[in-house]
Design an enzyme around this catalytic site. Sequence first.
Site, PDB file in Angstrom:
ATOM      1  N   LYS A 213       0.860  -1.196   0.071  1.00 17.42           N
ATOM      2  CA  LYS A 213       0.081  -0.056   0.036  1.00 17.42           C
ATOM      3  C   LYS A 213       0.719   1.116  -0.187  1.00 17.42           C
ATOM      4  O   LYS A 213       0.621   2.052  -0.915  1.00 17.42           O
ATOM      5  CB  LYS A 213      -1.004  -0.054   1.243  1.00 17.42           C
ATOM      6  CG  LYS A 213      -1.980   1.223   1.177  1.00 17.42           C
ATOM      7  CD  LYS A 213      -2.484   1.212   2.413  1.00 17.42           C
ATOM      8  CE  LYS A 213      -3.497   0.281   2.756  1.00 17.42           C
ATOM      9  NZ  LYS A 213      -4.237   0.192   4.239  1.00 17.42           N
ATOM     10  N   GLU A 219      10.483  -5.631   3.206  1.00 19.96           N
ATOM     11  CA  GLU A 219      10.755  -6.914   2.474  1.00 19.96           C
ATOM     12  C   GLU A 219      10.292  -6.923   1.160  1.00 19.96           C
ATOM     13  O   GLU A 219      10.777  -7.586   0.427  1.00 19.96           O
ATOM     14  CB  GLU A 219      10.010  -7.965   3.541  1.00 19.96           C
ATOM     15  CG  GLU A 219      10.518  -8.095   4.947  1.00 19.96           C
ATOM     16  CD  GLU A 219       9.846  -7.141   5.956  1.00 19.96           C
ATOM     17  OE1 GLU A 219       9.671  -7.212   7.167  1.00 19.96           O
ATOM     18  OE2 GLU A 219       9.324  -5.862   5.413  1.00 19.96           O
ATOM     19  N   GLY A 270      -4.313  -4.147   5.832  1.00 19.49           N
ATOM     20  CA  GLY A 270      -3.915  -5.284   4.986  1.00 19.49           C
ATOM     21  C   GLY A 270      -4.678  -6.624   5.354  1.00 19.49           C
ATOM     22  O   GLY A 270      -4.816  -7.241   4.477  1.00 19.49           O
ATOM     23  N   ARG A 271      -4.879  -6.964   6.578  1.00 13.88           N
ATOM     24  CA  ARG A 271      -5.196  -8.138   6.933  1.00 13.88           C
ATOM     25  C   ARG A 271      -6.805  -8.349   6.405  1.00 13.88           C
ATOM     26  O   ARG A 271      -7.334  -9.432   6.676  1.00 13.88           O
ATOM     27  CB  ARG A 271      -5.223  -8.485   8.513  1.00 13.88           C
ATOM     28  CG  ARG A 271      -5.863  -7.366   9.482  1.00 13.88           C
ATOM     29  CD  ARG A 271      -5.299  -7.168  10.595  1.00 13.88           C
ATOM     30  NE  ARG A 271      -5.566  -6.140  11.645  1.00 13.88           N
ATOM     31  CZ  ARG A 271      -5.169  -5.106  11.654  1.00 13.88           C
ATOM     32  NH1 ARG A 271      -4.119  -4.742  10.912  1.00 13.88           N
ATOM     33  NH2 ARG A 271      -5.545  -4.277  12.535  1.00 13.88           N
ATOM     34  N   GLU A 357      -3.343  -9.303  15.274  1.00 13.78           N
ATOM     35  CA  GLU A 357      -2.843  -7.942  14.794  1.00 13.78           C
ATOM     36  C   GLU A 357      -4.028  -7.065  15.148  1.00 13.78           C
ATOM     37  O   GLU A 357      -4.000  -5.692  15.555  1.00 13.78           O
ATOM     38  CB  GLU A 357      -2.489  -8.051  13.356  1.00 13.78           C
ATOM     39  CG  GLU A 357      -1.851  -6.690  12.802  1.00 13.78           C
ATOM     40  CD  GLU A 357      -1.200  -6.869  11.550  1.00 13.78           C
ATOM     41  OE1 GLU A 357       0.007  -7.163  11.528  1.00 13.78           O
ATOM     42  OE2 GLU A 357      -2.036  -6.681  10.643  1.00 13.78           O
ATOM     43  N   HIS A 388      -2.344 -35.560  15.252  1.00 13.94           N
ATOM     44  CA  HIS A 388      -1.016 -36.240  15.613  1.00 13.94           C
ATOM     45  C   HIS A 388      -0.007 -35.472  15.932  1.00 13.94           C
ATOM     46  O   HIS A 388       1.199 -35.598  15.785  1.00 13.94           O
ATOM     47  CB  HIS A 388      -0.728 -37.075  14.374  1.00 13.94           C
ATOM     48  CG  HIS A 388      -1.877 -38.202  14.157  1.00 13.94           C
ATOM     49  ND1 HIS A 388      -1.654 -39.577  14.551  1.00 13.94           N
ATOM     50  CD2 HIS A 388      -3.007 -38.142  13.368  1.00 13.94           C
ATOM     51  CE1 HIS A 388      -2.581 -40.073  14.077  1.00 13.94           C
ATOM     52  NE2 HIS A 388      -3.785 -39.495  13.546  1.00 13.94           N
ATOM     53  N   LYS A 503      10.361  -2.760  12.311  1.00 15.96           N
ATOM     54  CA  LYS A 503      10.624  -2.176  10.940  1.00 15.96           C
ATOM     55  C   LYS A 503      11.681  -0.935  11.281  1.00 15.96           C
ATOM     56  O   LYS A 503      12.647  -1.084  10.724  1.00 15.96           O
ATOM     57  CB  LYS A 503       9.300  -1.581  10.181  1.00 15.96           C
ATOM     58  CG  LYS A 503       8.359  -2.823   9.862  1.00 15.96           C
ATOM     59  CD  LYS A 503       7.432  -2.202   9.371  1.00 15.96           C
ATOM     60  CE  LYS A 503       6.172  -2.952   8.712  1.00 15.96           C
ATOM     61  NZ  LYS A 503       4.951  -2.285   7.991  1.00 15.96           N
TER      62      LYS A 503
END
Length: 527
Positions: A213, A219, A270-271, A357, A388, A503
């Site tokens: 955005k 990254e 974002g999420r 978040e 398991h 960051k």
Amino acid sequence: MVTWNNMDTLASYQKLSTMKDRVNIIEAMSGEEGAERVKRYTTPMAAGMSYNYAAKEVDDAILEQLAALAEEAQLVDKFEELYNGAVINTGENRKVLHHLARRQLGKDVIDNGVNKRDFYTGVQAKAADFANKVHAGEITNAAGETFTTVVQIGIGGSDLGPRALYLALENWAKTNNTLKMEAKFISNVDPDDAAAVLNSIDVSRSLFIVVSKSGTTLETLTNEAFVKDALVKAGLNPSNHMLAVTSETSPLAQGDDYLDAFFMDDYIGGRFSSSSAVGGVVLSLAFGPEVFAEILNGAADEDKLATNRNLLQNPDMLDALIGIYERNVQGYPATAVLPYSQALSRFPAHLQQMDMESNGKSVNRFGEYVSYPTGPIIFGEPGTNGQHSFYQLLHQGTDITPLQFVGFKQSQIGTDVVIEGTTSQQKLCANVAAQIVAFACGKDDENSNKAFKGGRPSSIIIGEQLTPASLGALLAHFENKIMFQGFVWNLNSFDQEGVQLGKVLAKRVLAHDTDGALKVYSDLLDI
């Protein structure tokens, strides 16, 4: 006019807090009473699914009190304010409009003369047109060859949601002949992530979507440069292979570095961005725009249910408030999300970000510390693999962890085999049914090592098959659940200041502007 109050000031919550340990689910889920309870404690969801909460520690009295809490906290009114364009994200002074990207709720939201509904619809139409042209061979590489692979480069919400949705429908699309392009994802700044993806594809026939955005995510920009370097080394012009999904004011939107750009705005976090161009471009390229539209329609239908003031007919709000009871009255610190569908293998990771978040906050909307627990720890894995792995702790550990199962009656691919009288899908469904009862009722044994106390609450979302529509409904259900819980806790669920500190410190390390422990760690890592 809504009012924002801390949960512990609400009379309905104060009464709810006196109702701890009211229900013994070992007794409630046993025998004919248990069978009747399973039938009665269920609420329809969109796309033919249902939310069943029979194995939760609630009864009619608790449900009545949860309804009173929903009313006093004005949950539906706050939701209406949100999708009609109020500034709900107070930390960043922003509207919250991911519901509007699904087009079917509320009034038009006009912002600086722009109708945001039209803006989102226009972006989706542009993504659809671009995808159709790629699929028809009207947009090709320099050699005139069609593109066969799309790679999304992003991190956090630019990766987790779209990746989870793609994996959820990949085999469904293959079975239904709607897989147009294979999708891959690069997120981690670890160079092995990008290198592994690049080694698995033909870069000359691949499109790369850079999603950020702000256009400044370290990254993502690092991985973009990594990919551009690979394209140049292959003798290709990166601008013929790269797309941008970003804001109109970001650095990525400037210049001619991209084949095309698709815009988002600050009003979709974002999420929560899978409904926007963040999910729309990659999923339209992978499956076709019609499939992405089905996802949006399933989400929109679930959103409509979330506007119902009757708690028992609002599965998202009901799930949220039962979670409030578990977290704040029963005192449970975590929730396990357990999809009995391999296609949903990355869905728990997406919910982990979305929940933790959003509601991993200790201050309220006004910057004041709250005196009660807020968001739980979220974790999960598909069944039966999880059985398991960590189910030992869930069954016999000292902490009780509420469980959220998701199951489907039919498989996606349809290929199965009968072994010992039943199919694999029947065995899968038998396992989830058995687990719900085992967690609730337990098992007595003279050997305490083999005894199961039971009393472990769970719910299940049941659907016929995992399809685009049911996936969209599932996505919206959890988005809305998290939103309602944030409203009750009086949190701003739509910023993420806790993400920013790392960051900032990472940039200090790279600039060699460090001291104290930070410098020692930098030296240890030879940065």
